[in-house]
Design an enzyme around this catalytic site. Structure first.
Site, PDB file in Angstrom:
ATOM      1  N   ASP A 192      -4.075  -1.283   3.736  1.00 15.11           N
ATOM      2  CA  ASP A 192      -2.766  -0.875   3.224  1.00 15.11           C
ATOM      3  C   ASP A 192      -2.001  -2.121   2.823  1.00 15.11           C
ATOM      4  OD1 ASP A 192      -0.006   0.110   3.079  1.00 15.11           O
ATOM      5  OD2 ASP A 192      -0.797   1.921   4.035  1.00 15.11           O
ATOM      6  N   THR A 214       4.727   0.674   0.009  1.00 16.49           N
ATOM      7  CA  THR A 214       5.711   1.758   0.103  1.00 16.49           C
ATOM      8  C   THR A 214       6.218   1.933   1.537  1.00 16.49           C
ATOM      9  OG1 THR A 214       4.046   3.467   0.488  1.00 16.49           O
ATOM     10  CG2 THR A 214       4.616   3.025  -1.803  1.00 16.49           C
ATOM     11  N   ASN A 237     -13.488   1.372  -5.796  1.00 16.10           N
ATOM     12  CA  ASN A 237     -13.823   0.559  -4.617  1.00 16.10           C
ATOM     13  C   ASN A 237     -14.152   1.415  -3.409  1.00 16.10           C
ATOM     14  OD1 ASN A 237     -13.726  -1.964  -5.589  1.00 16.10           O
ATOM     15  ND2 ASN A 237     -11.797  -2.555  -4.631  1.00 16.10           N
ATOM     16  N   TYR A 249       0.850   8.403 -12.715  1.00 12.36           N
ATOM     17  CA  TYR A 249       0.464   9.086 -11.478  1.00 12.36           C
ATOM     18  C   TYR A 249      -0.492  10.234 -11.767  1.00 12.36           C
ATOM     19  CZ  TYR A 249       0.802  10.849  -6.736  1.00 12.36           C
ATOM     20  OH  TYR A 249       0.499  11.245  -5.458  1.00 12.36           O
ATOM     21  N   TYR A 257     -19.546  10.400  -9.308  1.00 14.18           N
ATOM     22  CA  TYR A 257     -20.334   9.856  -8.194  1.00 14.18           C
ATOM     23  C   TYR A 257     -21.059  10.989  -7.465  1.00 14.18           C
ATOM     24  CZ  TYR A 257     -18.946   4.929  -8.188  1.00 14.18           C
ATOM     25  OH  TYR A 257     -18.795   3.597  -8.509  1.00 14.18           O
TER      26      TYR A 257
END
Ligand code: UDP
Length: 309
Positions: free
Chosen positions: A32, A36, A94, A140, A154
């Site tokens: 993290d 935010t 990632n 977003y 994937y």
């Protein structure tokens, strides 16, 4: 011992999931960047990596990878559109790669925002969405849509066990109320408690359906750990729609506040209506919300009152 990696584990939803994972005896790693957050929410027994998820790599193995890292508040993400897109593109890649190396179960918190200004209410997962691809909210909603497409790629190409959830306006203890970070419920509670005016965007007739965080957590845990849900996409929300002005009145009433309701200009591309069709969640997760809006608001108001003391 099961191992889980949670991106965005210091945020509102993430920190609830971290606590649940620990309570279930999981070993937890959080990545993290605190972009935010205004405080550390992660308990000391968690391995904490203070990095953006796009910049994180590891050779460690996990049983579960949950990608939550995002800037979910509209007033905040429109100020940081590049960051917002990167965590929902490179960040998604990632975390997918980490899951693939580990042969882990991958969960993504997408969003009801993928439906945009939906024409079908309550909105089922089969609705494709009505989204402005280059509008102010596109960082977003298109980020979430790209992530979903990448995750399904994937899943299809590498057979990765993936689960995509679409939460609808979750609220409850731990949610921020301040500045651009504040979503509508925490802001209205905070203003009402302080007797400050409540700012409603537009005519206030736009709707949302709100879900209390304990209900979200129950559905999330079930979706993450239940067998046979690989490749599924499931709404996690409430079917009960309320207008924003009704919400303001309800919160004022529950608090007994003298705050005035003030109408300001509408947000650009603000969806007019939003409610979840949860037929699939009921069927696949044997779940539906338990906590009514009134009950959830009372609990959230209590949490705000305790913090203000
Ligand atoms: N809203 C409002 N006043 C505020 C914040 C939000 O009237 O101070 C409205 C906003 O225009 C939207 C709804 O409340 O229609 C929900 O906004 P929020 O920021 O919680 O997130 P969204 O559901 O749009 O992603």
């Amino acid at each position: 011992m099961k191992r889980v990696l949670i991106s965005g584990g210091n945020g509102f939803l993430g920190s609830h999931l971290v606590r649940e994972s620990l309570a279930r005896g999981f070993e937890v790693t959080v990545v993290d960047d605190m972009s935010t957050s205004n405080q550390m929410n992660v308990p000391h027994e968690v391995k904490f990596v203070g990095k953006r998820i796009e910049d994180f790599s590891t050779n460690e193995r996990f049983d579960y990878v949950v990608h939550l890292a995002a800037r979910p508040s509209p007033d905040d993400y429109v100020k940081h559109p590049v960051d917002t897109m990167l965590s929902n593109s490179i960040g998604t890649k990632n975390t997918l790669e980490i899951a693939l190396k580990s042969n882990a179960t991958f969960m993504f918190t997408s969003s009801s925002e993928v439906y945009g200004d939906a024409a079908v209410i309550p909105t089922p997962e089969t609705y494709y969405g009505y989204v402005n691809p280059n509008g102010i909210r596109s960082c977003y909603d298109e980020g979430k849509r790209f992530s979903e497409a990448l995750i399904m790629s994937y899943h299809r190409e590498y057979g990765l066990d993936t689960r995509i959830q679409r939460p609808f306006n979750v609220y409850g203890s731990g949610i921020r109320e301040d500045g651009a970070y504040g979503r509508v419920i925490p802001r209205f509670i905070d203003w009402s408690l302080r007797g400050e005016r409540i700012i409603v965007h537009g005519d206030g007739k736009q709707t949302r359906s709100f879900l209390y965080v304990d209900d979200w957590l129950e559905a999330t845990w079930e979706f993450l750990t239940k067998d046979g849900l690989s490749g599924d996409v499931i709404n996690i929300g409430s079917e009960k729609e309320i207008t924003i002005v009704q919400l303001a009145q309800k919160i004022k009433g529950l608090i007994g506040s003298s705050s005035e309701i003030f109408y300001d200009i509408a947000r650009e591309n603000d969806p007019r209506r939003r409610a979840a069709d949860i037929t699939l969640a009921k069927e696949k997760l044997d779940w539906e919300p338990n906590i009514s809006l009134d009950e959830g608001l009372v609990k959230t108001i209590e949490w705000f009152r305790r913090r203000m003391r």
